[in-house]
Design a protein around this motif. Structure first.
Motif, mmCIF file in Angstrom:
data_model
loop_
_atom_site.group_PDB
_atom_site.id
_atom_site.type_symbol
_atom_site.label_atom_id
_atom_site.label_comp_id
_atom_site.label_asym_id
_atom_site.label_seq_id
_atom_site.Cartn_x
_atom_site.Cartn_y
_atom_site.Cartn_z
ATOM 1 N N GLU A 147 0.822 -1.204 0.000
ATOM 2 C CA GLU A 147 0.000 0.000 0.000
ATOM 3 C C GLU A 147 0.864 1.266 0.000
ATOM 4 O O GLU A 147 0.519 2.269 -0.610
ATOM 5 C CB GLU A 147 -0.925 0.003 1.225
ATOM 6 N N GLN A 148 1.986 1.223 0.714
ATOM 7 C CA GLN A 148 2.911 2.353 0.678
ATOM 8 C C GLN A 148 3.855 2.197 -0.517
ATOM 9 O O GLN A 148 3.965 1.118 -1.087
ATOM 10 C CB GLN A 148 3.711 2.438 1.971
ATOM 11 N N MET A 149 4.478 3.280 -0.923
ATOM 12 C CA MET A 149 5.402 3.214 -2.046
ATOM 13 C C MET A 149 6.656 2.434 -1.652
ATOM 14 O O MET A 149 7.080 2.458 -0.494
ATOM 15 C CB MET A 149 5.773 4.625 -2.513
ATOM 16 N N VAL A 150 7.229 1.740 -2.639
ATOM 17 C CA VAL A 150 8.437 0.953 -2.413
ATOM 18 C C VAL A 150 9.530 1.467 -3.347
ATOM 19 O O VAL A 150 9.385 1.423 -4.574
ATOM 20 C CB VAL A 150 8.203 -0.552 -2.671
ATOM 21 N N LEU A 151 10.602 1.979 -2.762
ATOM 22 C CA LEU A 151 11.744 2.453 -3.541
ATOM 23 C C LEU A 151 12.774 1.330 -3.594
ATOM 24 O O LEU A 151 13.325 0.927 -2.568
ATOM 25 C CB LEU A 151 12.356 3.698 -2.902
ATOM 26 N N THR A 200 20.460 -3.156 -16.776
ATOM 27 C CA THR A 200 21.712 -3.256 -17.539
ATOM 28 C C THR A 200 22.791 -2.302 -17.045
ATOM 29 O O THR A 200 23.836 -2.176 -17.675
ATOM 30 C CB THR A 200 21.454 -2.996 -19.036
ATOM 31 N N SER A 201 22.527 -1.598 -15.953
ATOM 32 C CA SER A 201 23.535 -0.733 -15.352
ATOM 33 C C SER A 201 23.141 -0.477 -13.909
ATOM 34 O O SER A 201 21.984 -0.700 -13.531
ATOM 35 C CB SER A 201 23.648 0.596 -16.106
ATOM 36 N N ILE A 202 24.094 -0.060 -13.105
ATOM 37 C CA ILE A 202 23.789 0.326 -11.725
ATOM 38 C C ILE A 202 24.586 1.574 -11.383
ATOM 39 O O ILE A 202 25.615 1.829 -12.003
ATOM 40 C CB ILE A 202 24.103 -0.805 -10.716
ATOM 41 N N PRO A 203 24.098 2.362 -10.408
ATOM 42 C CA PRO A 203 22.875 2.164 -9.634
ATOM 43 C C PRO A 203 21.604 2.476 -10.427
ATOM 44 O O PRO A 203 21.622 3.292 -11.335
ATOM 45 C CB PRO A 203 23.039 3.143 -8.473
ATOM 46 N N VAL A 204 20.524 1.791 -10.059
ATOM 47 C CA VAL A 204 19.207 2.025 -10.655
ATOM 48 C C VAL A 204 18.195 2.119 -9.520
ATOM 49 O O VAL A 204 18.227 1.325 -8.581
ATOM 50 C CB VAL A 204 18.818 0.882 -11.622
ATOM 51 N N LEU A 205 17.302 3.094 -9.605
ATOM 52 C CA LEU A 205 16.228 3.256 -8.626
ATOM 53 C C LEU A 205 14.881 3.088 -9.319
ATOM 54 O O LEU A 205 14.625 3.743 -10.331
ATOM 55 C CB LEU A 205 16.285 4.644 -7.982
ATOM 56 N N TYR A 206 14.033 2.199 -8.784
ATOM 57 C CA TYR A 206 12.660 2.029 -9.269
ATOM 58 C C TYR A 206 11.709 2.338 -8.130
ATOM 59 O O TYR A 206 11.946 1.933 -6.987
ATOM 60 C CB TYR A 206 12.419 0.592 -9.736
ATOM 61 N N LEU A 207 10.623 3.035 -8.439
ATOM 62 C CA LEU A 207 9.622 3.368 -7.434
ATOM 63 C C LEU A 207 8.319 2.644 -7.780
ATOM 64 O O LEU A 207 7.804 2.774 -8.888
ATOM 65 C CB LEU A 207 9.393 4.886 -7.399
ATOM 66 N N TYR A 208 7.806 1.854 -6.823
ATOM 67 C CA TYR A 208 6.594 1.055 -7.027
ATOM 68 C C TYR A 208 5.479 1.516 -6.097
ATOM 69 O O TYR A 208 5.725 1.997 -4.994
ATOM 70 C CB TYR A 208 6.872 -0.422 -6.735
ATOM 71 N N LYS A 209 4.261 1.332 -6.561
ATOM 72 C CA LYS A 209 3.077 1.530 -5.725
ATOM 73 C C LYS A 209 2.032 0.497 -6.120
ATOM 74 O O LYS A 209 1.656 0.412 -7.286
ATOM 75 C CB LYS A 209 2.514 2.943 -5.892
ATOM 76 N N GLY A 210 1.611 -0.294 -5.145
ATOM 77 C CA GLY A 210 0.630 -1.346 -5.421
ATOM 78 C C GLY A 210 1.123 -2.360 -6.433
ATOM 79 O O GLY A 210 0.322 -2.929 -7.189
ATOM 80 N N GLY A 211 2.416 -2.592 -6.475
ATOM 81 C CA GLY A 211 2.989 -3.578 -7.399
ATOM 82 C C GLY A 211 3.285 -3.037 -8.775
ATOM 83 O O GLY A 211 3.873 -3.738 -9.601
ATOM 84 N N LYS A 212 2.931 -1.774 -9.043
ATOM 85 C CA LYS A 212 3.195 -1.187 -10.356
ATOM 86 C C LYS A 212 4.308 -0.165 -10.266
ATOM 87 O O LYS A 212 4.355 0.649 -9.344
ATOM 88 C CB LYS A 212 1.928 -0.517 -10.893
ATOM 89 N N ARG A 213 5.220 -0.211 -11.237
ATOM 90 C CA ARG A 213 6.326 0.748 -11.252
ATOM 91 C C ARG A 213 5.823 2.093 -11.750
ATOM 92 O O ARG A 213 5.263 2.193 -12.830
ATOM 93 C CB ARG A 213 7.457 0.233 -12.149
ATOM 94 N N ILE A 214 6.025 3.121 -10.921
ATOM 95 C CA ILE A 214 5.501 4.441 -11.283
ATOM 96 C C ILE A 214 6.621 5.439 -11.569
ATOM 97 O O ILE A 214 6.356 6.557 -11.961
ATOM 98 C CB ILE A 214 4.590 4.993 -10.162
#
Length: 214
Positions: A147-151, A200-214
């Motif tokens: 339910e909360q965002m996941v970084l 394919t490279s790092i660092p990489v940051l993805y932000l998710y909410k409810g299982g969807k990448r936003i």
């Protein structure tokens, strides 16, 4: 938080382009190696990383072991022929390429390293006796369906830019506690997941909410 993330992306860009070495794509490198089996191909990752998987006909000299690296490049490489350098994603190979160029070698850095090589579906020599490491894609989806965002922070222990970003990641976790959950994924321990997600490279940051990448 968005402003802070943007600042981190600028930092990534600055750190990963600072060395300005000559780069070639994985596909271009593969064509060269197919025609020339004796091309000088240098893997600058750790011995353990090399044992797990590497590009065929490469030699391994760990960039982090500076004395052994310089001695090895002098004894094993020919300055009259170009040297093709790679690591996991480009951080160590950029530094190693600059070091070699400063010492008179003609150097080509394989852009994106092993991560990009695998993403292009090019062959690797692997330790087949080793079981897949890390969490599965199913487990990752469960962790990001919140339910909360996941970084999600894709990083590695040896990655300089990742270490530079660590205090800011910690700041986000503390400042937005209860609203944002930070999930750290070590790419060395999650190589199967990394490939499935197209990292394919790092660092990489993805932000998710409810299982969807936003």
């Amino acid at each position: 938080m968005i402003r802070l993330l943007n600042s981190l992306l600028v930092l990534i860009a600055c750190l990963t382009t600072a060395f300005g070495q000559t780069k070639i794509t994985a596909s271009e490198a593969a064509k060269i190696f197919e025609k020339n089996k004796k091309a000088q191909l240098l893997d600058v990752r750790t011995q353990k990383e090399y044992t797990d998987k590497h590009i065929a006909n490469s030699i391994n000299l760990d960039w982090n072991q500076k004395a052994e690296f310089e001695e090895g490049t002098l004894s094993k490489l020919n300055k009259k022929s170009p040297v093709y350098v790679y690591c996991l994603s480009g951080g160590r190979s950029a530094q190693a390429a600059k070091n070699l160029a400063d010492r008179g070698f003609t150097v080509y850095e394989i852009e994106g390293g092993i991560l990009k090589w695998e993403a292009t579906n090019l062959p690797l020599e692997k330790n087949l006796s080793q079981a897949p490491k890390g969490i599965t894609l199913k487990q990752f989806k469960a962790l990001t369906k919140d339910e909360q965002m996941v970084l999600v922070d894709f990083h590695a222990s040896w990655c300089g830019p990742c270490k530079e970003m660590e205090p800011s990641i910690k700041q986000i976790a503390e400042k937005y506690a209860g609203r944002v959950k930070v999930l750290k994924i070590d790419v060395d321990e999650n190589d199967t997941l990394t490939k499935q997600l197209g990292i394919t490279s790092i660092p990489v940051l993805y932000l998710y909410k409810g299982g969807k990448r936003i």
